[in-house]
Design a protein around this motif. Structure first.
Motif, PDB file in Angstrom:
ATOM      1  N   ILE A 135       0.780  -1.206   0.278  1.00 20.38           N
ATOM      2  CA  ILE A 135      -0.357   0.024  -0.070  1.00 20.38           C
ATOM      3  C   ILE A 135       1.443   1.527   0.487  1.00 20.38           C
ATOM      4  O   ILE A 135       1.283   1.811   1.113  1.00 20.38           O
ATOM      5  N   GLU A 191       2.342   4.770  -0.707  1.00 16.12           N
ATOM      6  CA  GLU A 191       2.390   6.501  -0.193  1.00 16.12           C
ATOM      7  C   GLU A 191       1.703   7.493  -1.074  1.00 16.12           C
ATOM      8  O   GLU A 191       1.063   7.629  -0.870  1.00 16.12           O
ATOM      9  N   MET A 202      -2.187   5.170   0.451  1.00 12.53           N
ATOM     10  CA  MET A 202      -2.267   4.963   1.909  1.00 12.53           C
ATOM     11  C   MET A 202      -3.611   6.027   2.341  1.00 12.53           C
ATOM     12  O   MET A 202      -4.082   5.290   2.584  1.00 12.53           O
ATOM     13  N   THR A 213       3.035  -4.739   2.805  1.00 12.50           N
ATOM     14  CA  THR A 213       2.845  -3.387   3.041  1.00 12.50           C
ATOM     15  C   THR A 213       3.985  -4.063   4.857  1.00 12.50           C
ATOM     16  O   THR A 213       4.121  -4.834   5.285  1.00 12.50           O
ATOM     17  N   LYS A 267       2.139   1.402   8.912  1.00  8.45           N
ATOM     18  CA  LYS A 267       0.273   0.995   7.664  1.00  8.45           C
ATOM     19  C   LYS A 267      -1.082   0.226   8.367  1.00  8.45           C
ATOM     20  O   LYS A 267      -1.620   1.479   8.007  1.00  8.45           O
ATOM     21  N   ASP A 301       8.045   8.149   4.288  1.00  6.22           N
ATOM     22  CA  ASP A 301       8.465   6.186   4.743  1.00  6.22           C
ATOM     23  C   ASP A 301       9.738   6.470   3.494  1.00  6.22           C
ATOM     24  O   ASP A 301       9.944   6.260   2.262  1.00  6.22           O
ATOM     25  N   SER A 358       5.677   7.092   8.506  1.00  4.88           N
ATOM     26  CA  SER A 358       4.490   5.706   7.541  1.00  4.88           C
ATOM     27  C   SER A 358       5.339   4.328   8.533  1.00  4.88           C
ATOM     28  O   SER A 358       6.204   4.480   9.663  1.00  4.88           O
TER      29      SER A 358
END
Length: 563
Positions: free
Chosen positions: A45, A47, A65, A93, A97, A333, A363
């Motif tokens: 997933i 960002e 996300m 992931t 998250k 992230d 993240s």
């Protein structure tokens, strides 16, 4: 007209028809009352949605996300949405998250609208079950086992392979815990590497046990006993109350038909268009994702985002100079990369902080260079399982002369000085070169710990004690003073509002940077050479690889896997 131009024109026309068709379809499909929001979550997933030509064609259907969490939050109060279904496939992931999505689903439950997690794919492990536990009910296909079990942290080591290929990794690092180069230099964990991962593993495991048992209304000790006994067959999972029902997809549909008289699903690809931020005041959310390199952001040849220092710095500068932006949230992230590019970003963060609040939202990972760009913010918000810190430096090269010999290749050179060969791939570092490398690394490490000390209001000695390249979780980072609060992007925005003097109940407009490009913008954009960037050449891909290999790195071990 050349064949290349004809091919580009044909592709352009075909995609134009597709885009127009999609626009007509989406404009005519309205969300009606008694709809059920359906989320399909599997794989990674991200960002940010990749800004490349081929991702642009189907990219609208790749959930990112903020679309996932914003849609769940909107559905909570949307009178047209009467329930939520989360279909979970094998996830790739990180834990942080999932903690953020987990929290939003728990918040959705407060609306008293039903939420069902449907597990129909093979591979229901710790990650998938943790996310599923946030729903009111967990439904499982009757033949699907639940691989809830203890956790492990695994790392890959290449030293044995390099030895066979006669490639020598001549690497340096500051701090016993700076393990980014261990993948190349070791065949198994060093004592410090093992200590570090054991600490990370148990921190994440503790959060997993606590949050999952609370969501499922199970006794924590009892749930831990079950975890140690797993995995479970479907019937065993049901008997132990890990799931609520063994069922099929038609039964999920029937459940909502009973409640709504009909089944009217709305998927994220459609519903995300309904989620708009509003308000007079603006907060800029700047995404800083991927390996940090000098220059402009882009996509790596292997896929995924690359964070260009110049690009992210320009986004921070734009938000600073825009008088309508009252605060900045930097969403990080990244496991790090170039120390130089990281410093370019940090400088803009410090300039922005003088004019308006800057809050960092971490993240899955904000380590090494990812923490470097974060350390100057007013506040740092992280999830309990965010991988963070790794305050250290690594540098080195691979000597491939032995490999060349195996292939019958040879090289020769002339040079003006001994240190002219410092980054030659055909020899190890000389003593003089080693001294120069270590001097450079120590200087960067000193800048790193002084920057953390200044940003976090700590002594240099205190930072050095928890630095030395060691990776911590967000929960551990909060205890150590590296993180201010635990929470997701929504909490970071609330903190930014507070610091900017915006009332808590007042809605704000979110400006996301970098702006997502349309297909036509990507197709017609050009790189610095003037070539169409939509069609990457082999030369361009090679340039990307060269950027990834910048000498001085503030990077964490990317091979880290916790399941």
């Amino acid at each position: 007209m050349t064949w290349g131009k004809r091919r580009a024109l044909v592709i352009l026309l075909v995609v134009a028809f597709i885009v127009v068709g999609v626009m007509i379809f989406t404009s005519s499909s309205r969300i009606s009352s008694k709809s059920v929001l359906v989320l399909d979550l599997n794989g990674d997933i991200p960002e940010q949605r990749p800004n490349d030509l081929f991702s642009a064609v189907g990219g609208n259907y790749i959930p990112v996300m903020h679309e996932v969490v914003d849609s769940i939050e909107r559905a909570k109060t949307d009178p047209r949405i009467t329930g939520l279904v989360v279909k979970i496939g094998p996830l790739e992931t990180g834990w942080a998250k999932l903690e953020e999505i987990h929290a939003r689903i728990l918040s959705f439950r407060e609306s008293h609208k039903p939420s069902v997690c449907y597990l129909e794919h093979d591979g229901v492990g710790n990650l998938e079950y943790y996310l599923a536990s946030a729903c009111d009910q967990v439904w499982l296909v009757p033949t699907n086992p639940v691989f809830v079990h203890g956790m492990m942290a695994q790392a890959l080591f290449l030293r044995g392979t390099l030895d066979k290929l006669k490639i020598y990794p001549d690497m340096f690092h500051i701090g016993d815990y700076k393990t980014a180069s261990n993948m190349l230099t070791e065949k198994k964990f060093t004592a410090a590497h093992r200590e570090e991962l054991d600490s990370l593993l148990h921190s994440i495991y503790d959060e997993y046990l606590t949050e999952t048992s609370q969501s499922r209304k199970l006794d924590r000790a009892g749930f831990e006993t079950l975890v140690k006994q797993g995995p479970f067959l479907a019937q065993e999972a049901l008997a132990n109350k890990l799931v609520d029902k063994l069922a099929y997809w038609d039964e999920v549909q029937g459940f909502f038909k009973q409640k709504n008289d009909e089944w009217k699903p709305v998927h994220l690809a459609r519903y995300r268009q309904e989620v708009k931020s509003g308000g007079v005041e603006t907060i800029a959310v700047i995404h800083a994702t991927g390996l940090i390199v000098s220059g402009e952001s882009g996509n790596s040849p292997a896929g995924g985002s690359i964070m260009g220092g110049d690009s992210v710095a320009a986004d921070v500068r734009h938000a600073r100079e825009n008088s309508s932006v009252k605060a900045i949230v930097l969403r990080v992230d990244s496991g790090g990369g170039s120390a130089v590019a990281s410093e370019v970003i940090r400088r803009e963060v410090m300039l922005a902080r003088k004019e308006k609040p800057v809050v960092v939202s971490m993240s899955d990972v904000a380590a090494s260079g990812g923490y470097w760009i974060s350390m100057g913010a007013n506040k740092i918000i992280a999830e309990p399982s965010t991988i963070t810190a790794s305050i250290g430096v690594v540098e080195g090269k691979l000597n491939v002369s032995g490999f060349f010999n195996l292939l019958g290749l040879s090289t020769d050179y002339v040079a003006t000085s001994e240190n002219a060969t410092i980054f030659s791939s055909q020899q190890n570092f000389t003593p003089a070169q080693r001294e120069a490398i270590q001097k450079s690394m120590q200087d960067i490490y000193d800048q790193f710990i002084h920057g953390v000390a200044d940003g976090r209001k700590m002594t240099v000695e205190a930072v050095d004690k928890i630095g030395k390249g060691r990776v911590w979780t967000g929960a551990q980072g909060k205890t150590l003073g590296l993180v201010d609060e635990l929470g997701g992007l929504d909490r970071a925005i609330e903190v930014a509002k507070q610091l900017a003097g915006i009332p808590a109940g007042k809605s704000v407009r979110i400006e996301r940077l970098p702006e997502e490009k349309s297909f036509f913008e990507i197709l017609l954009s050009r790189d610095r050479s003037g070539a169409l960037s939509g069609f990457a050449t082999l030369e361009q891909k090679i340039r990307w690889i060269m950027r990834i290999a910048e000498p001085v790195q503030a990077r964490m071990p990317f091979e880290l896997v916790i399941r």
